[in-house]
Design a protein around this motif. Sequence first.
Motif, short mmCIF file in Angstrom:
data_model
loop_
_atom_site.label_atom_id
_atom_site.label_comp_id
_atom_site.label_asym_id
_atom_site.label_seq_id
_atom_site.Cartn_x
_atom_site.Cartn_y
_atom_site.Cartn_z
N ILE B 73 0.83 -1.20 0.00
CA ILE B 73 0.00 0.00 0.00
C ILE B 73 0.87 1.25 0.00
N TYR B 74 1.86 1.27 0.87
CA TYR B 74 2.69 2.47 0.95
C TYR B 74 3.61 2.62 -0.25
N THR B 75 3.99 1.51 -0.86
CA THR B 75 4.75 1.60 -2.11
C THR B 75 3.88 2.26 -3.17
N MET B 136 10.20 -1.85 5.61
CA MET B 136 10.04 -0.99 4.44
C MET B 136 8.73 -0.23 4.54
N MET B 137 7.69 -0.91 5.03
CA MET B 137 6.39 -0.29 5.19
C MET B 137 6.48 0.89 6.14
N ILE B 138 7.14 0.67 7.29
CA ILE B 138 7.30 1.75 8.26
C ILE B 138 8.09 2.90 7.65
N PHE B 139 9.15 2.53 6.94
CA PHE B 139 9.99 3.56 6.33
C PHE B 139 9.23 4.37 5.29
N LEU B 140 8.52 3.68 4.41
CA LEU B 140 7.80 4.39 3.35
C LEU B 140 6.69 5.26 3.92
N ARG B 141 6.01 4.74 4.93
CA ARG B 141 4.96 5.53 5.56
C ARG B 141 5.56 6.80 6.15
N GLY B 142 6.70 6.61 6.81
CA GLY B 142 7.36 7.76 7.41
C GLY B 142 7.82 8.75 6.35
N LEU B 143 8.43 8.22 5.31
CA LEU B 143 8.92 9.08 4.24
C LEU B 143 7.76 9.86 3.62
N ILE B 229 4.19 -2.96 -10.02
CA ILE B 229 2.74 -2.98 -10.17
C ILE B 229 2.06 -2.19 -9.06
N CYS B 230 2.71 -2.09 -7.91
CA CYS B 230 2.20 -1.19 -6.87
C CYS B 230 2.21 0.24 -7.41
N ALA B 231 3.27 0.57 -8.14
CA ALA B 231 3.37 1.93 -8.70
C ALA B 231 2.21 2.18 -9.65
N ILE B 232 1.91 1.21 -10.47
CA ILE B 232 0.79 1.38 -11.42
C ILE B 232 -0.51 1.55 -10.64
N ALA B 233 -0.65 0.79 -9.56
CA ALA B 233 -1.84 0.96 -8.73
C ALA B 233 -1.87 2.36 -8.15
N GLY B 234 -0.71 2.86 -7.76
CA GLY B 234 -0.62 4.21 -7.21
C GLY B 234 -1.03 5.26 -8.22
N ARG B 245 -2.66 10.60 -1.04
CA ARG B 245 -2.45 10.67 0.40
C ARG B 245 -1.72 9.42 0.82
N VAL B 246 -0.82 9.56 1.78
CA VAL B 246 0.03 8.43 2.13
C VAL B 246 -0.76 7.21 2.57
N GLY B 247 -1.86 7.46 3.26
CA GLY B 247 -2.58 6.33 3.82
C GLY B 247 -3.70 5.77 2.97
N HIS B 248 -3.84 6.24 1.72
CA HIS B 248 -4.92 5.74 0.85
C HIS B 248 -4.93 4.22 0.75
N GLY B 249 -6.09 3.65 1.00
CA GLY B 249 -6.19 2.22 0.74
C GLY B 249 -5.52 1.33 1.78
N GLU B 250 -5.26 1.88 2.96
CA GLU B 250 -4.62 1.10 4.01
C GLU B 250 -5.34 -0.19 4.30
N ALA B 251 -6.66 -0.10 4.30
CA ALA B 251 -7.47 -1.27 4.68
C ALA B 251 -7.40 -2.36 3.64
N LEU B 252 -6.86 -2.03 2.46
CA LEU B 252 -6.86 -3.03 1.39
C LEU B 252 -5.82 -4.12 1.58
#
Lengths: 328, 330, 498
Positions: B73-75, B136-143, B229-234, B245-252
């Motif tokens: 998600i964060y990627t 990585m998730m924590i890092f990307l969220r933070g970034l 493919i995460c990028a394409i989703a983004g 927004r950084v948190g879009h789609g967290e629940a997914l």
Amino acid sequence: MPNLLDTHKIELRLAAVLIAIVVFLSLATDTFLTLGNITSLLNNNAVNLIWAVGLLVVLIAGGIDISFAVAASVVQYLAAQVFGWIGGGNWALGLLIAGSLGVLLGTLNAALIHGFKVVSIVITIATFNVFFGLLMFFTRGRNIYDLPDWWVDRIFIFEHQSAAGTWSELNLSVGVMIACVLVTGFLIKFTTLGRQLYAFGDNPEGARRAGVNIWTMQLVAYGWCGMMAGIGGLMQVNIAKEVIPNALYGRELEVLAAVVLGGARLGGGKGSVIGAILGVMFVAITQNGLNLLGISPFAFQMIIGATILVAISTSNISLDLRNWRVRP
Amino acid sequence: MRLKTRIDAAFGAETLPLVGFLIFVIAVFSVATPLFLTSANLGSMAFQMPVLGLLTLAMMVPILSGGLNLAIIYTANLSGLALAAVLIQFGGPEAGVGAFMLGALAAIAVGAASGAVMGWVIAYIGAHPILVSLAMMIFLRGLGEFLTRGGDISGFPDFMNTIGHGLVLGIPVPLIVFCLLAFVWHLMLNRTRHGYSVYMLGSNIRASEYSGLHTKRTLTLIYTISGVICAIAGILMAARFNSVRVGHGEALLLVTVLACFLGGVDPFGGFGRVLPVVVALMILQILSSGLNLIGANQHLSTAVWGLFLIGVMAIRWAVAKWLTRRIGAT
Amino acid sequence: MTEHSLALRLSGVSKTFGGVRALNAVDFEVRPGEVHCLAGENGCGKSTLIKIVTGVYAPDPGSTIEVFGEVQTQTNPRKSRAQGIAVIWQDLALFPHMTVAENIGFDEMVGGCPRLISRRSVRARAADVLNRLGVVLDLDMPLGALPIAQRQIVAIARALMGEARLVFMDEPTASLTQSETDGLLEVVRTLSAQGVAIVFVSHRLAEVLDISERVTVVRDGTLVGVFPTEGMTQARLGELMTGATLQSEVSARDQSTAAPVLELQDLTRAGEFEEVSLTIRKGEILGLTGLIGAGRTELAHAIIGMSRLNSGKMFLDGQMIQPASIRDAIKLGIAYVSEDRLSLGLIQPQSIADNTVMAVIDRLEDHTGLLNPAKSSSLVKKWITDLAIKTGNPSDPVSTLSGGNQQRVVLAKWLATEPKLLILDSPTVGVDVGARAGIFRIVRQLAEQGLAILLISDEITEVLYNADRVLHMAHGRITEEVNPSETSVEELEAKIYA
């Protein structure tokens, strides 16, 4: 004399790094090594530490639980209801109820994992969402303010007024945290049950053949984590003075990262209370230091995440005992 | 050969029961609410599913290899951020198609880079995929939070609407993108050396090494492609929500895991196909939209996802038990 | 003090599963302090016997079991351990992240209520046990840091801590070097002198004869007989275990005029092998045999690039080679069929077809870069036919095949790489007698087609009757070369066991 270097490499290394950071911060700022800062550090991380020792037991047993933070919120809510029915209560009762509710939720995890033979990450992702969804649905996302006095009143186990007149205190959650840490440490280090947990995490088949009861292991591991989750949740309300349903969402990952930093293996069989404490304090002190040094709070998570990535990666190099790569 | 055997051989044994379940679920909701079988609803579902679908494809291959990618998600959102940054550089709402292409490239580069880092650490250092993707998730969220100060980035050119909400020959653009990529995934898994290696190392990495498969390279590539493919989703999310927004789609995150397991992917790796996962996605989308239409609270839906996942695992356990009992009796 | 005359006595023990008679009125006796071997092919009933003795299974009515003189009516693993019986399975069932002392003392941690432990006393008692065994180990070392041989000692120490008087060990020397085997035997002899009986369970002829005093042979669930190992030959033992006269025809041919394929010059790897030189020619089968752990598998690993050499040179078809990985070796044309078929040679849950193409997957792409299913399925079909692999559907998991057929799939996988040199390491372990002949027929054919083959095996008969020349390797060195037509099994065996 047992050679600590062989069995507790990670803890020693982390302690060394932590000492280095503490020294650095003491020199770089004049606010770090003050009583006020230190007590506030402890107060702010008491709940994380309580959760950490609960999660530690699960990791030692070879599992993982990411539902505990949300479970803590559920316990807060349910406990608030219970105290409302019985019209009051006290700390002893509170701890008992919170602990029991936590154990119940942990038992649910254990039952699902054991009964359906599913990996713990999948089950706890599921229960995470069930707990959170139901909690938010029943609370309608609203905080609960109407709580018994004994629960929200500040209780200090230590107070000190400095010459300048400022107060430093340690509140009750620190005391409860110390108790939880000691009991957990005692369980895993000095009892046969603890030794069985380590064995079960290390080699489940070997443990089974030796006669260890698998269901008991799962129950103790997830039950303990649930109990700590509940107690942590109880203390969290004392700090925040409200039940906020979505406040704890997401904190499980930081705690997991910290406990793993402190030496607990995701595959089981390894980990210590000291390591868990060092891991949590490492993250906390780093964050505290960044704050005191004036670095933007938005950068915290990023720096923490990167640090954890580096730490996890480097700690694996020397520690994969079952490394099967080409011999040098 | 009987038709069932032929279908099973071509599409995997899980597909038929899933299609059956799909039909059942459609029937239930059609009866439960008259709003279900409307073109508005069908259209809405067709627009919503692709993002979930792309993220599921991103989750699927790491699971096949015996791991997990918790950072998807964060990627995705960070890649969307890269796109947004480029667009804003070139005038925001006035940015041209060229800027968009550049931004898309930047997004894909970001996704690939984060995936590559994870893959490298997992493959060459041997760290556990759950931990690495968690870090990585924590890092990307933070970034992401650092870069956006926790807020939304919006103000995108109008032509992005066609990507997010447009139709080509009556079919939503996101759905076309998803179907294309699902087909690519199917090809990759069935007809490439890489796909073959994924299955083998997911089953037994040591034996794969012993037989000369390049497991380290494959693992790195798995997570890199997942990042792409995460990028394409983004990019798609940015186009659909007109903001990042950084948190879009967290629940997914949970739902992608659910879709994989529902679609027959083995949690331990080595087995799983694209088509049943796509059917599973359709089922989940219908559940989500259906629950929404009958007025179920969003949070209740979250709880339902969790229960559903437990249910799926329970059924798989029961089926496995029944099968071994049958074999034992013969 | 009364001495039980027998540690274990089984009389007329039978066990039926469903309609299958796994054990048929078997008698089995073990004397206190004896080193005894229970030998038989895979599936002959050895494991079932152990599981009955330890209470995992209940024997059929009419069976008599006496443990240290006490008639046993009903038992379970815990009771059996209390009686002094311990089983050390091949995977050792130890805990790699716990220390040596914690591993040795683990069994006391199980059973009864949760209670306090004194780490110091556990450690002290573990030290005692190691003393009794005459072994020195670092008690605080994590177990996973120890080599396999030392872990085995820990497993034995653990059994001893539980006051075991009868220890079953399953194929103990499978991964040991020669000096490690000697070390194990030292420990076993110490135990034996202290009155602890050890029963080795094995199907490896060399292992059986190397280490035990008496051997009980079981075949298809029936007792064949009890024999002293002194004077027993591998050939005779093999016949007793399989019930068939093993191949006794030498098939050596003179290949000395053929071009050399593999040449090794003074290969050395410290601690494993020293100054090994040999040549294998086109179409030649070179046998390599010796005591367990003489360095043969280690040599093979070095040839295929799995481990690095300290010194020496390797030549393939006259060109110097330095493979640094298995992938390099495959590209050069060297194929290695490892001994461990189950977890390394094949991926059991995956299909026969997928297993077959694994080493040549990059050759199955067509011009688009995609894998060509037609190419792949015709390759699979070819090998299934050529090697006569009995299978229903190539997309069935390879685990559904018999041992012999699985080994053919492994062969197919490696032969598909079109190697110049094929290294076979103990190729018939776990394969039935009838299937063995079939596999060697294939190997012969391959040699006739010009493939150079290195045949590594413990079993002297296997090597002598299938190779063109035989090298004897001992303590990491090639000690002599033997011409199969000019010697006999007995002669060679005498030299090896000298």
